[in-house]
Every structure is written in structure tokens, then in C-alpha cells.
Design an enzyme around this catalytic site. Sequence first.
Site, short mmCIF file in Angstrom:
data_model
loop_
_atom_site.label_atom_id
_atom_site.label_comp_id
_atom_site.label_asym_id
_atom_site.label_seq_id
_atom_site.Cartn_x
_atom_site.Cartn_y
_atom_site.Cartn_z
N ASP A 1 0.89 -0.69 0.17
CA ASP A 1 0.25 -0.40 -0.25
C ASP A 1 0.63 0.99 -0.04
O ASP A 1 2.19 1.20 1.21
CB ASP A 1 -0.46 -0.30 1.24
CG ASP A 1 -2.10 1.07 0.64
OD1 ASP A 1 -2.50 0.59 0.22
OD2 ASP A 1 -2.94 2.03 1.82
N TYR B 1 0.36 8.99 -9.77
CA TYR B 1 0.95 10.34 -10.11
C TYR B 1 2.37 10.64 -10.10
O TYR B 1 2.63 11.43 -10.28
CB TYR B 1 1.07 10.76 -8.17
CG TYR B 1 -0.74 10.90 -7.12
CD1 TYR B 1 -1.18 11.65 -7.44
CD2 TYR B 1 -0.80 9.11 -6.77
CE1 TYR B 1 -2.34 12.41 -6.83
CE2 TYR B 1 -1.99 9.46 -6.27
CZ TYR B 1 -2.90 10.52 -5.86
OH TYR B 1 -4.10 10.67 -5.52
N ARG C 1 8.69 2.95 -3.57
CA ARG C 1 8.40 0.94 -3.78
C ARG C 1 9.94 0.37 -3.69
O ARG C 1 10.12 -0.92 -3.61
CB ARG C 1 7.72 0.84 -5.12
CG ARG C 1 6.46 -1.21 -4.62
CD ARG C 1 5.67 -0.52 -6.03
NE ARG C 1 5.06 0.22 -5.27
CZ ARG C 1 4.13 1.36 -6.67
NH1 ARG C 1 5.10 1.30 -6.96
NH2 ARG C 1 3.76 2.30 -5.48
#
Length: 185
Positions: free
Chosen positions: A65, A141, A168
Amino acid sequence: MKIFFVTSNRGKVKEAKAFLEPLGIKVKQLKITYPEIQADSLEEVVKFGIEWLKDRVPKYFFIEDSGLFIEALNGFPGVYSAYTYKTIGLEGILKLMENAKNRRAYFKSVIGYYDGDIHMFTGVVHGVISEEKKGTHGFGYDPIFTPDGYNKTFAEMTTDEKNAISHRGKALKEFHRWLKENLKY
Ligand code: IMP
């Protein structure tokens, strides 16, 4: 060894494969939607997701997430990033930022891996919200986020370039390191 990545986002799967497949780990996407609770932190969202999935998905699996936290908006969209992207989108964020002097923001990623226990790995990347959309790569984004030290947005980078510095990428690097130390295979 095969690990399931429970997500509906193919962009994320592409990034995860780039990190884990060189380790000999096959990453298989499982498109199961799980409840994303309203919580104050990504960690809580991930923990709840794993608790819900653990009896429904074969071991071993992970979820991820992430969110974009903008200083001038007191951390918004943060844990609401997916919803905000779907509703007001990039144009909406740029509009909210029209008169903002402080354009600083960061992306954060939390990976939750389940092997009988829950293990979490996090990564953060700082940068600024650009004045306009730039670039066509990536997702979400990416066209409005310029990481520190660069004068191009994530959407102007290749997957490898972005992975090397992204939130990430950092969380995946931690995950990768942990798997290397803890997997006996
Ligand atoms: P979730 O992690 O699937 O809940 O998504 C969080 C939201 O943040 C989504 O709207 C994504 O588009 C966005 N997001 C997460 N990671 C990135 C990224 O690396 N680049 C651009 N947007 C991202």
C-alpha cells in the site's frame, strides 16, 4: 519459489518482478480485491488487508500500500491517494497546489509479506509536486512528482530508473534483503 502479489495494479507488479525475479523468485499477480480500511497509516491498512487475506490466499503472499503525502496539504492525499486519484485526479491536485509556495511531498510504500507471520518493509522518497504534468511512463501520480536531485518526473523515467530511487523500490530492496537472509532454498 513462487510468491503471490495480491494487487490489481500491473505497474506495481512490473516493479516487483524487476527486484525479486533475479533472486529466483517468481512473482505471480493475484487480482483479489480486499477491503482497504480507513486508517491513519499505511501500516494499519496493510495489516488489516493481510488479516483478511491470510485464510483466502495460498502462502506465500504480499501486498503493498502506498500513498503520496503533500506537505502544503497536511499530508493529503496520503492514505486516501487511490480514492483521490480516481476522483479529483492529477488536475485536482495541481489545482489545490496552484498557490502553494511549499511544493514538497513524499511517497511512502509499505509492503506486508505473509508466511505465517506478518513482516513489513517500508520505503520513502522525497521530492516536489511539479507545476504541470510531464511524462508518459509509470502510473498514478508519477507525472506530477519530481524526486529530489532530479529535474524530471517519475513519469519521465524508465522503470529501472524509477525503481532505483522510488519508495516502492526501497521497500522492495528491504524485502529482497530479508528474503535473501531468511529463505532457505
Ligand atoms: P494503493 O497503494 O493501491 O492504495 O494506491 C495508492 C495510490 O497512490 C494510487 O492511486 C496510486 O496511483 C498512487 N501511487 C502509489 N505508488 C505510486 C507511484 O509509484 N507512482 C505514482 N502513484 C503512485
